[in-house]
Design a protein around this motif. Structure first.
Motif, PDB file in Angstrom:
ATOM      1  N   THR A   4       5.808   1.287 -27.253  1.00  9.76           N
ATOM      2  CA  THR A   4       5.830   0.515 -26.202  1.00  9.76           C
ATOM      3  C   THR A   4       5.920   1.049 -25.192  1.00  9.76           C
ATOM      4  N   ILE A   5       5.160   1.036 -23.848  1.00 10.97           N
ATOM      5  CA  ILE A   5       5.311   1.642 -22.541  1.00 10.97           C
ATOM      6  C   ILE A   5       5.947   0.404 -21.876  1.00 10.97           C
ATOM      7  N   PRO A   6       7.185   0.616 -21.175  1.00  9.71           N
ATOM      8  CA  PRO A   6       7.990  -0.286 -20.437  1.00  9.71           C
ATOM      9  C   PRO A   6       7.160  -0.563 -19.084  1.00  9.71           C
ATOM     10  N   LYS A   7       6.997  -1.767 -19.013  1.00 12.47           N
ATOM     11  CA  LYS A   7       6.450  -2.221 -17.637  1.00 12.47           C
ATOM     12  C   LYS A   7       7.364  -1.974 -16.284  1.00 12.47           C
ATOM     13  N   VAL A   8       6.672  -1.468 -15.185  1.00 15.72           N
ATOM     14  CA  VAL A   8       7.342  -1.274 -14.088  1.00 15.72           C
ATOM     15  C   VAL A   8       7.944  -2.869 -13.683  1.00 15.72           C
ATOM     16  N   PRO A   9       9.026  -2.955 -13.491  1.00 13.46           N
ATOM     17  CA  PRO A   9       9.633  -4.195 -13.201  1.00 13.46           C
ATOM     18  C   PRO A   9       9.025  -5.258 -12.458  1.00 13.46           C
ATOM     19  N   LEU A  10       8.031  -5.132 -11.338  1.00 17.12           N
ATOM     20  CA  LEU A  10       7.631  -6.376 -10.631  1.00 17.12           C
ATOM     21  C   LEU A  10       6.157  -6.020 -10.281  1.00 17.12           C
ATOM     22  N   THR A  11       5.510  -4.935 -10.842  1.00 11.93           N
ATOM     23  CA  THR A  11       4.095  -4.511 -10.725  1.00 11.93           C
ATOM     24  C   THR A  11       3.129  -5.649 -11.015  1.00 11.93           C
ATOM     25  N   THR A  12       3.424  -6.181 -12.172  1.00 15.66           N
ATOM     26  CA  THR A  12       2.276  -7.293 -12.584  1.00 15.66           C
ATOM     27  C   THR A  12       2.347  -8.353 -11.916  1.00 15.66           C
ATOM     28  N   ILE A  13       3.632  -8.867 -11.412  1.00 16.09           N
ATOM     29  CA  ILE A  13       3.515 -10.002 -10.627  1.00 16.09           C
ATOM     30  C   ILE A  13       2.957  -9.865  -9.250  1.00 16.09           C
ATOM     31  N   LEU A  14       3.428  -8.837  -8.495  1.00 15.26           N
ATOM     32  CA  LEU A  14       2.934  -8.453  -7.319  1.00 15.26           C
ATOM     33  C   LEU A  14       1.419  -8.253  -7.101  1.00 15.26           C
ATOM     34  N   LYS A  15       0.821  -7.753  -8.279  1.00 13.34           N
ATOM     35  CA  LYS A  15      -0.684  -7.845  -8.033  1.00 13.34           C
ATOM     36  C   LYS A  15      -1.304  -9.120  -8.669  1.00 13.34           C
ATOM     37  N   MET A  16      -0.797  -9.998  -8.875  1.00 13.54           N
ATOM     38  CA  MET A  16      -1.348 -11.263  -9.287  1.00 13.54           C
ATOM     39  C   MET A  16      -1.927 -11.964  -7.963  1.00 13.54           C
ATOM     40  N   ASP A  17      -2.855 -13.051  -8.083  1.00 12.74           N
ATOM     41  CA  ASP A  17      -3.236 -13.558  -6.869  1.00 12.74           C
ATOM     42  C   ASP A  17      -2.166 -14.574  -6.540  1.00 12.74           C
ATOM     43  N   ASP A  18      -1.482 -15.167  -7.436  1.00 14.30           N
ATOM     44  CA  ASP A  18      -0.352 -16.110  -7.121  1.00 14.30           C
ATOM     45  C   ASP A  18       0.869 -15.514  -7.809  1.00 14.30           C
ATOM     46  N   SER A  19       1.472 -14.931  -7.038  1.00 13.64           N
ATOM     47  CA  SER A  19       2.749 -13.962  -7.557  1.00 13.64           C
ATOM     48  C   SER A  19       3.968 -15.325  -7.768  1.00 13.64           C
ATOM     49  N   LEU A  20       3.850 -16.162  -7.491  1.00 17.58           N
ATOM     50  CA  LEU A  20       4.926 -17.341  -7.729  1.00 17.58           C
ATOM     51  C   LEU A  20       4.595 -18.038  -8.969  1.00 17.58           C
ATOM     52  N   ALA A  21       3.545 -17.933  -9.607  1.00 23.44           N
ATOM     53  CA  ALA A  21       3.100 -18.627 -10.846  1.00 23.44           C
ATOM     54  C   ALA A  21       4.151 -18.307 -11.970  1.00 23.44           C
ATOM     55  N   PRO A  22       4.232 -17.368 -12.281  1.00 23.82           N
ATOM     56  CA  PRO A  22       5.321 -17.125 -13.329  1.00 23.82           C
ATOM     57  C   PRO A  22       6.578 -17.549 -13.292  1.00 23.82           C
ATOM     58  N   LEU A  23       7.144 -17.655 -11.684  1.00 19.43           N
ATOM     59  CA  LEU A  23       8.518 -18.328 -11.530  1.00 19.43           C
ATOM     60  C   LEU A  23       8.412 -19.534 -11.486  1.00 19.43           C
ATOM     61  N   THR A 187       6.254 -10.604  -0.317  1.00 18.95           N
ATOM     62  CA  THR A 187       4.972 -10.145  -0.436  1.00 18.95           C
ATOM     63  C   THR A 187       3.828 -11.255  -0.807  1.00 18.95           C
ATOM     64  N   ASP A 188       4.116 -12.110  -1.286  1.00 15.92           N
ATOM     65  CA  ASP A 188       3.203 -13.311  -1.508  1.00 15.92           C
ATOM     66  C   ASP A 188       3.090 -14.073  -0.292  1.00 15.92           C
ATOM     67  N   PHE A 189       3.935 -14.061   0.773  1.00 12.10           N
ATOM     68  CA  PHE A 189       3.703 -14.611   2.080  1.00 12.10           C
ATOM     69  C   PHE A 189       2.601 -13.648   2.875  1.00 12.10           C
ATOM     70  N   LEU A 190       3.109 -12.273   2.708  1.00 14.99           N
ATOM     71  CA  LEU A 190       2.203 -11.464   3.522  1.00 14.99           C
ATOM     72  C   LEU A 190       0.826 -11.342   3.003  1.00 14.99           C
ATOM     73  N   LYS A 191       0.692 -11.572   1.639  1.00 14.52           N
ATOM     74  CA  LYS A 191      -0.788 -11.614   1.164  1.00 14.52           C
ATOM     75  C   LYS A 191      -1.394 -12.915   1.449  1.00 14.52           C
ATOM     76  N   LYS A 192      -0.533 -13.910   1.692  1.00 10.10           N
ATOM     77  CA  LYS A 192      -1.383 -15.070   2.089  1.00 10.10           C
ATOM     78  C   LYS A 192      -1.660 -15.249   3.596  1.00 10.10           C
ATOM     79  N   ASN A 193      -0.612 -14.596   4.292  1.00 14.58           N
ATOM     80  CA  ASN A 193      -0.716 -14.552   5.674  1.00 14.58           C
ATOM     81  C   ASN A 193      -0.704 -13.117   6.340  1.00 14.58           C
ATOM     82  N   PRO A 194      -1.523 -12.488   6.133  1.00 14.16           N
ATOM     83  CA  PRO A 194      -1.768 -10.967   6.756  1.00 14.16           C
ATOM     84  C   PRO A 194      -1.359 -10.889   8.150  1.00 14.16           C
ATOM     85  N   GLY A 195      -0.407  -9.993   8.406  1.00 15.29           N
ATOM     86  CA  GLY A 195      -0.270  -9.820   9.769  1.00 15.29           C
ATOM     87  C   GLY A 195       1.059 -10.366  10.332  1.00 15.29           C
ATOM     88  N   LYS A 196       1.169 -11.779   9.760  1.00 11.60           N
ATOM     89  CA  LYS A 196       2.171 -12.575  10.280  1.00 11.60           C
ATOM     90  C   LYS A 196       3.649 -12.138   9.947  1.00 11.60           C
TER      91      LYS A 196
END
Length: 199
Positions: A4-23, A187-196
């Protein structure tokens, strides 16, 4: 044996289109866990407390220390020696207010921190205050803290609650804390609002 390869803590969530969905799913699962517990019982109340803790962290990603010092003093409790951080305005909006010096790294700013909470939190927040928090503070009814232990004391191990939520309800991460939620939100905010962002 399989490796079993341990997952990097947040990588999976941060790569999702909606990073808040798991929360958000974790909040729903906490509600479901509460629903099957004894009505009016302390275990049900802790699930509802944890669901609100995560929901509040998503709506207003505060530091762990700030979450644990958040106070709620009911409007009719005029004799309290404490000042409430959570309050409701005449138009029905719930707000969080922290006074100068309450916030870490505030640089000694004289301004208070005062923000409105999303209206979608109203029902969850009011149910917690009216139904579930009274169960938690039964042994300490004068407790000023919004989030309390089963003994009605200040919730000093909120980081453990986040870890348990991650372990039981968020398979996309290996661990989670309030700081990680802040990182996910930014991260989710910046993905949805680039540059803001403010430099």
């Amino acid at each position: 044996f399989p490796v079993t390869i341990p997952k990097v803590p947040l990588t999976t969530i941060l790569k999702m289109d909606d990073s808040l969905a798991p929360l958000k799913r974790a909040i729903q699962k906490l509600d479901e866990s509460a629903a099957i517990r004894q009505t009016g019982g302390s275990i049900q109340a802790t699930y509802k407390r944890d669901a609100l803790l995560l929901a509040l962290s998503i709506s207003n990603p505060l530091r762990l220390r700030t979450l644990t010092i958040t106070k709620y003093i009911a409007p009719d409790n005029y004799d309290s020696e404490h000042q409430t951080n959570l309050y409701k305005t005449e138009d029905g909006r719930w707000r969080l207010r922290f006074f100068a010096g309450d916030m870490k790294n505030d640089g000694g700013k004289p301004e208070d921190y005062d923000v409105a909470l999303p209206r979608k939190l109203n029902q969850r927040l009011e149910e917690y205050l009216e139904i579930y928090r009274p169960v938690l503070v039964k042994k300490n009814p004068d407790c000023p803290w919004l989030f309390t232990s089963l003994l009605g004391d200040q919730l000093k191990k909120a980081d453990n609650i986040f870890r348990c939520i991650a372990k039981n309800y968020i398979p996309e991460v290996t661990r989670l804390g309030p700081h990680a939620v802040r990182h996910i939100m930014a991260t989710d905010f910046l993905k949805k609002n680039p540059g803001k962002f403010v430099a």
